[in-house]
Design a protein around this motif. Structure first.
Motif, short mmCIF file in Angstrom:
data_model
loop_
_atom_site.label_atom_id
_atom_site.label_comp_id
_atom_site.label_asym_id
_atom_site.label_seq_id
_atom_site.Cartn_x
_atom_site.Cartn_y
_atom_site.Cartn_z
N PHE A 5 4.27 2.73 -15.68
CA PHE A 5 4.84 3.95 -15.09
C PHE A 5 5.79 4.65 -16.04
CE2 PHE A 5 7.74 6.59 -12.95
CZ PHE A 5 6.89 7.37 -12.23
N GLN A 9 1.50 8.81 -19.24
CA GLN A 9 0.25 9.00 -19.95
C GLN A 9 0.41 8.93 -21.45
OE1 GLN A 9 -1.98 12.53 -18.85
NE2 GLN A 9 -3.51 11.02 -18.31
N ILE A 121 -11.62 18.17 -19.31
CA ILE A 121 -10.77 17.02 -19.02
C ILE A 121 -10.33 16.35 -20.31
CG2 ILE A 121 -10.73 14.73 -17.97
CD1 ILE A 121 -10.72 16.65 -15.84
N THR A 124 -7.73 18.64 -22.30
CA THR A 124 -6.44 18.79 -21.64
C THR A 124 -5.69 17.45 -21.60
OG1 THR A 124 -7.59 18.59 -19.55
CG2 THR A 124 -6.92 20.78 -20.20
N THR A 128 -1.37 15.57 -22.85
CA THR A 128 -0.40 14.66 -22.25
C THR A 128 -0.48 13.27 -22.87
OG1 THR A 128 -1.92 14.78 -20.39
CG2 THR A 128 0.24 15.71 -20.09
N PRO A 133 6.62 14.03 -21.85
CA PRO A 133 7.03 15.03 -20.87
C PRO A 133 8.28 15.80 -21.32
CG PRO A 133 6.44 13.01 -19.75
CD PRO A 133 6.37 12.72 -21.22
N ILE A 136 7.21 18.51 -23.60
CA ILE A 136 6.56 19.57 -22.84
C ILE A 136 7.61 20.40 -22.10
CG2 ILE A 136 4.98 20.02 -20.94
CD1 ILE A 136 3.32 17.68 -21.89
N LEU A 157 15.01 25.23 -14.51
CA LEU A 157 13.72 24.54 -14.42
C LEU A 157 13.66 23.38 -15.41
CD1 LEU A 157 10.58 24.83 -13.44
CD2 LEU A 157 10.29 25.78 -15.69
N MET A 161 13.80 19.39 -14.57
CA MET A 161 12.69 18.50 -14.98
C MET A 161 13.23 17.27 -15.69
SD MET A 161 9.75 21.11 -16.24
CE MET A 161 8.63 19.89 -16.89
N ILE B 66 8.84 22.18 -9.39
CA ILE B 66 9.14 21.28 -10.51
C ILE B 66 8.33 20.00 -10.39
CG2 ILE B 66 10.96 19.84 -11.47
CD1 ILE B 66 12.81 22.20 -10.94
N VAL B 69 5.03 20.91 -11.89
CA VAL B 69 5.06 21.10 -13.34
C VAL B 69 5.26 19.76 -14.05
CG1 VAL B 69 6.29 22.21 -15.24
CG2 VAL B 69 5.92 23.44 -13.13
N LEU B 70 6.14 18.94 -13.50
CA LEU B 70 6.43 17.65 -14.12
C LEU B 70 5.20 16.75 -14.11
CD1 LEU B 70 8.96 16.49 -15.37
CD2 LEU B 70 9.43 15.34 -13.24
N LEU B 72 2.13 17.82 -14.08
CA LEU B 72 1.20 18.38 -15.06
C LEU B 72 1.63 18.04 -16.47
CD1 LEU B 72 0.41 21.90 -13.63
CD2 LEU B 72 -1.02 19.88 -13.62
N ALA B 73 2.95 17.89 -16.68
CA ALA B 73 3.45 17.60 -18.01
C ALA B 73 3.20 16.15 -18.40
CB ALA B 73 4.93 17.91 -18.10
N GLY B 74 2.63 15.36 -17.50
CA GLY B 74 2.22 14.02 -17.89
C GLY B 74 2.95 12.88 -17.21
N ALA B 75 3.97 13.18 -16.42
CA ALA B 75 4.62 12.11 -15.67
C ALA B 75 3.70 11.69 -14.53
CB ALA B 75 5.96 12.57 -15.12
N PRO B 76 3.39 10.41 -14.42
CA PRO B 76 2.41 9.99 -13.40
C PRO B 76 3.02 9.96 -12.01
CG PRO B 76 3.21 8.12 -14.63
CD PRO B 76 3.92 9.30 -15.19
N ILE B 77 3.28 11.11 -11.45
CA ILE B 77 3.99 11.17 -10.18
C ILE B 77 3.14 11.68 -9.04
CG2 ILE B 77 6.29 11.39 -11.18
CD1 ILE B 77 6.10 14.35 -10.85
N PHE B 81 -0.58 7.41 -8.95
CA PHE B 81 0.02 7.43 -10.29
C PHE B 81 -0.76 8.33 -11.24
CE2 PHE B 81 1.71 3.41 -8.65
CZ PHE B 81 3.04 3.74 -8.74
N GLY B 83 -1.41 11.93 -13.21
CA GLY B 83 -0.56 12.94 -13.82
C GLY B 83 -1.27 13.46 -15.04
N GLY B 84 -0.68 14.46 -15.64
CA GLY B 84 -1.32 15.02 -16.82
C GLY B 84 -1.91 16.37 -16.50
N ILE B 85 -2.04 17.18 -17.53
CA ILE B 85 -2.42 18.57 -17.29
C ILE B 85 -3.86 18.67 -16.80
CG2 ILE B 85 -3.15 19.06 -19.65
CD1 ILE B 85 -1.54 21.76 -19.18
N ALA B 86 -4.66 17.64 -17.04
CA ALA B 86 -6.04 17.68 -16.57
C ALA B 86 -6.13 17.71 -15.04
CB ALA B 86 -6.83 16.50 -17.11
#
Lengths: 265, 199
Positions: A5, A9, A121, A124, A128, A133, A136, A157, A161, B66, B69-70, B72-77, B81, B83-86
């Motif tokens: 966790f 990624q 996929i 993109t 990440t 993060p 980013i 923002l 974050m 947020i 966005v977070l 999408l920024a890659g935090a697995p939330i 779990f 996450g990621g922009i994909a």
């Protein structure tokens, strides 16, 4: 769970893709998502596939990480392919399964769409996989700068974050701790009728909220004590800078776009 | 010097709700918890509603923005779990966007009158938004990304979603009443109660 966790990624590395400015990566991915829809011939798909695979190998991320990132969507890709296989009725009949006729048009259509999704996929997720993060977040703050004119809270923002990123693991541990503490006092989360188990949510969430609010208050107080007054006039520890390699990558990507436009029908 | 629009407390509380939503989306794997018929429940909608009620409509919606966005920024939330922009390509991404709307609307409703029935109405409205927005998005995503042929109809998309609906309605009523109780328990003595008017 907790280990995977915290990392999320991101896979640490020192490849050129890792070292690119996050803004460069985000811009390129933005345009990649658009141009994928322009591809309509074997040649144009070929250009995109070569570009995607090349970027993937340059990152030097072990393949199994990338495959792991793709697992949730394998199902969708295969599902789409099969759907098109059976429903599209164009071209010649290739073979029959029971009463379903499979047409050549269906195979081509299904393959093209599945490939498009796979490319989207893959590229993109490279962002990440190679960018933290935090990076980013910095890039987002920088790129959204113009929105400050319309009073969009860009600085807040980015700050929120970063704070959230720091608090997520803490609150996860807290939740785990509380649930164990309550279980040792006899709260049953696992058995019994659903109504009873739903009620067990209360002794979990109330302490969680109390501690979360306390943390928020403490942090706010610490920020005030240090004289926080918003983003105006603040400088950065990690300043973003466009390097030669970024310009090189932009040029490379422009060539890819030119090739794509040249090869499409 | 121009003063920031939000106080530090607004900022930290907004962030805390992002973290809480992240916890809520995977609560079953953190705490041994409710798994109904093999499907782990998530408390994302619950926290989105709560963010609206506790933080107010604007900060609540911003907090959920947020969260998106977070993730999408890659935090697995996100749930499971992820996450990621994909994730933006995932057909279920509409549900994540709907949290922003949920927080805003729930906040607006709760700002009118802070009573228990209003809170439950806010939570139910939130769940309704979640379903309507999420399902429409899912349908549109299938059409757009996969160019789904006629076989995939609008009706089919809704049939898919009808299964967990009763569970979510119950959860919404529960969320509304719990929000009311939580507010009474946790916020009585704190100054958080006052910050709402400034947000």
């Amino acid at each position: 769970m907790s280990n995977s966790f915290i990392i999320g990624q991101y896979v640490p590395g020192s490849s050129i893709v890792h070292r690119l400015d996050p803004r460069t990566k985000m811009t390129i991915i933005f345009f990649f998502v658009i141009i994928v829809f322009l591809a309509n011939s074997v040649g144009s798909y070929g250009v995109l596939i070569v570009f995607a695979l090349l970027s993937m190998f340059i990152t030097r991320i072990p393949i199994h990480y990338i495959v792991k990132g793709l697992t949730p969507v394998w199902f969708l890709i295969i599902f789409t392919f099969i759907l098109h296989l059976f429903v599209t009725r164009e071209g010649t009949v290739l073979f029959e399964i029971y009463t379903f006729k499979v047409y050549s048009g269906g195979v081509i259509q299904g393959f093209a769409i599945a490939m498009r999704f796979f490319l989207l996929i893959l590229v993109t997720s490279l962002l990440t996989l190679t960018t933290t993060p935090i990076e980013i977040t910095d890039a987002i703050e920088d790129m959204l700068e113009p929105l400050k004119k319309i009073k969009f809270p860009v600085h807040e923002l980015a700050l929120m974050m970063s704070i959230s990123l720091r608090f997520i693991p803490t609150l996860m541990q807290e939740t785990e701790k509380i649930s164990k503490a309550q279980a040792s006092r006899g709260v049953d989360f696992k058995t019994g009728p659903i109504k009873e188990r739903a009620k067990a949510i209360v002794p979990l969430l109330v302490p969680l909220f109390v501690s979360a609010f306390k943390r928020a208050e403490d942090l706010a107080m610490a920020m005030e004590a240090r004289g926080y007054h918003g983003g105006e006039g603040r400088t950065k520890l990690r300043a973003l800078k466009i390097e030669k390699r970024d310009i090189f990558v932009y040029i490379l990507f422009a060539i890819v776009i030119a090739l794509l436009l040249y090869t499409r029908n | 010097m121009k003063k920031s629009k939000w106080t530090p407390l607004n900022i930290t509380l907004g962030s805390l709700f992002v973290a809480l939503t992240a916890v809520g989306s995977n609560i079953t794997s953190i705490a041994p918890f409710l798994v109904v018929g093999g499907v782990p429940i998530t408390l994302q909608t619950f926290f989105a509603v709560l963010a609206g009620i506790v933080l107010g409509s604007r900060l609540g919606a911003f907090s959920m923005f947020i969260y998106m966005v977070l993730g999408l920024a890659g935090a697995p939330i996100f749930a499971q779990f992820k996450g990621g922009i994909a994730m933006i390509l995932s057909p279920t991404f509409g549900f994540i966007i709907s949290f922003i709307l949920i927080a805003y609307v729930a906040g607006k409703i709760a700002e009118k009158k802070r009573t228990l029935p209003m809170y439950i109405i806010a939570a139910l409205t939130g769940t309704a938004i979640n379903y309507i927005f999420g399902t429409n998005w899912m349908y549109a995503a299938y059409l757009f990304w996969f160019e789904a042929p006629e076989g995939f109809t609008y009706k089919l998309a809704w049939l898919w979603m009808i299964v967990p609906l009763p569970k979510d309605i119950l959860l919404a009523i529960f969320a509304g009443s719990l929000a009311y109780r939580l507010e009474k328990i946790t916020l009585i003595s704190s100054k958080i109660k006052n910050q709402r008017h400034t947000a």
